[in-house]
Design an enzyme around this catalytic site. Structure first.
Site, PDB file in Angstrom:
ATOM      1  N   PHE A 160      69.273 -46.324  54.951  1.00 53.33           N
ATOM      2  CA  PHE A 160      69.156 -45.472  53.766  1.00 53.33           C
ATOM      3  C   PHE A 160      67.708 -45.348  53.302  1.00 53.33           C
ATOM      4  O   PHE A 160      67.413 -45.433  52.106  1.00 53.33           O
ATOM      5  CB  PHE A 160      70.050 -45.979  52.623  1.00 53.33           C
ATOM      6  N   ARG A 268      84.070 -15.000  30.538  1.00 51.12           N
ATOM      7  CA  ARG A 268      85.358 -15.253  31.193  1.00 51.12           C
ATOM      8  C   ARG A 268      86.471 -15.218  30.150  1.00 51.12           C
ATOM      9  O   ARG A 268      86.446 -15.984  29.179  1.00 51.12           O
ATOM     10  CB  ARG A 268      85.324 -16.616  31.890  1.00 51.12           C
ATOM     11  N   GLU A 363      67.958 -46.047  43.848  1.00 52.24           N
ATOM     12  CA  GLU A 363      66.961 -46.857  43.146  1.00 52.24           C
ATOM     13  C   GLU A 363      67.562 -47.705  42.021  1.00 52.24           C
ATOM     14  O   GLU A 363      67.050 -47.749  40.902  1.00 52.24           O
ATOM     15  CB  GLU A 363      65.829 -45.975  42.609  1.00 52.24           C
ATOM     16  N   GLU A 367      75.705 -50.662  38.431  1.00 52.50           N
ATOM     17  CA  GLU A 367      76.061 -52.066  38.240  1.00 52.50           C
ATOM     18  C   GLU A 367      74.812 -52.938  38.072  1.00 52.50           C
ATOM     19  O   GLU A 367      74.786 -53.870  37.252  1.00 52.50           O
ATOM     20  CB  GLU A 367      76.901 -52.551  39.430  1.00 52.50           C
TER      21      GLU A 367
END
Length: 389
Positions: A160, A268, A363, A367
């Site tokens: 990664f 809409r 980065e 958690e």
């Protein structure tokens, strides 16, 4: 008295970037979407360089690069304001003249070979610390470097790694003293033998990371960045170099997304009325506006602490955690406002949906940020009363 207004300089720079984004980048969005749907990069490297050179002609080069290296040397607050504006488009643009912060720890010979060419854009770097078994737990590295005369022999695998596909040199971190937890950073040129393989992701190709393999890669002892055994401190400086900029970019995206949602809601119609008149839609807009405003001040306060020379790590973790989670909720609401159209690739909402999801991992995961914030409070390193004490 607390003054929340921008200075004339801050406003002028912010407005210039805002106009640049609107004039040069937003018109490219349809073509960027078309290319990405075809599995191509949104911008070619030549197109990116052309845009960077155009910005450079107006003095925008090396936003945070020190003036002694030809950059603008802007404050953290100004950089955050710029990043917010860049976040208002998904066109993968960044200003040129940048180098990783830890490269400034290079010695004079290394600066000539790595730092200056990176700032000029003739060399590309990547930061190689994450491993299959050492992501958030960076102290659990398995890549090793063993000294052999005037060289170090590196073995291991990284994963990664952002920019690892294009980089011609890596700042690779390897264990050099397992018993004492010594980690060292090496400047390893690609032609020294390491290889990279792309990793398929749900985001755009510009974000595609790579797996890097080091198989008896020999690096000269002169390519140690900093001191032997002191690489972990360098790594933490890289990781924490500007965590507030990630939620700043997301903030710009959220502003643009909610604007798109409001425009759509006004046109809409369902059951004879624009959906903007439906309470459910109004609450989505209201909740998003409140969260955007809160994020704005979290980002700017973290940047302000950086400029004041304060320990901003706690504030940056809070800004990133809040920005990552709220950006995901906001883009989800905007997609919901658009109904089935929001789920298609015809509109950029789903593209932003995929891109913003990375913020909760990239980065420093949610958690990890929660762990950091909680530990700072429990150990008394930070106060629940915040910067006002």
């Amino acid at each position: 008295m607390v003054d929340f207004s921008l200075s004339d300089t801050e406003r002028d720079i912010r407005d210039w970037v805002r106009n640049f984004v609107q004039r040069e980048l937003v018109p490219l969005e349809p073509e960027v979407l078309r290319r990405e749907r075809a599995g191509q990069r949104g911008l070619t490297r030549d197109e990116l360089r052309e845009l960077q050179d155009k910005a450079k002609q107006s003095g925008f080069w090396g936003v945070q690069t020190p003036e002694e290296y030809g950059g603008m040397g802007l404050s953290a607050v100004l950089t955050a304001l710029i990043e917010i504006e860049l976040g208002r488009t998904f066109v993968p643009f960044r200003f040129g003249g940048y180098a990783d912060n830890i490269l400034y720890y290079a010695n004079e010979e290394q600066k000539q070979r790595y730092l200056l060419p990176t700032i000029e854009g003739t060399r590309k770097s990547c930061f190689a610390i994450t491993e299959p078994g050492a992501g958030s737990d960076a102290r659990n590295l398995r890549t090793t470097a063993v000294q052999d005369g005037d060289e170090w022999v590196i073995n291991g695998e990284k994963t990664f790694i952002t920019g690892g596909i294009d980089a011609d040199f890596a700042m690779v971190f390897a264990v050099t003293d397992r018993a004492n937890g010594g980690v060292t950073c090496f400047l390893a040129d690609r032609d020294m033998g390491w290889k990279s393989e792309p990793i398929d992701i749900m985001g755009p190709l510009e974000r595609q990371p790579a797996a890097l393999v080091f198989d008896n890669v020999r690096v000269p002892a002169s390519n140690v960045l900093g001191e032997v055994g002191k690489g972990f401190a360098l790594a933490m400086q890289w990781i924490g170099r500007g965590r507030y900029l990630l939620p700043a970019h997301a903030l710009g995206a959220c502003e643009r997304l909610v604007e798109m949602g409001m425009d759509y809601a006004k046109t809409r119609e369902t059951f004879g009325k624009p959906i903007a008149e439906r309470q459910a839609i109004q609450w989505m807009i209201a909740d998003s506006a409140v969260e955007i405003e809160a994020l704005r001040w979290l980002v700017l306060q973290a940047a302000w602490q950086v400029d004041q020379g304060l320990d901003s790590r706690h504030a940056q973790s809070i800004a990133k955690l809040f920005g990552a989670t709220r950006a995901g909720e906001i883009v989800d609401r905007v997609l919901q406002m658009h109904g089935g159209m929001g789920y298609t690739k015809e509109l950029p909402v789903e593209r932003w949906y995929r891109d913003l999801r990375l913020l909760r991992i990239f980065e420093g995961t949610d958690e990890i940020q929660r762990r950091t914030v909680a530990r700072n409070l429990l150990k008394g390193h930070a106060s629940i009363s915040g910067v006002l004490g």
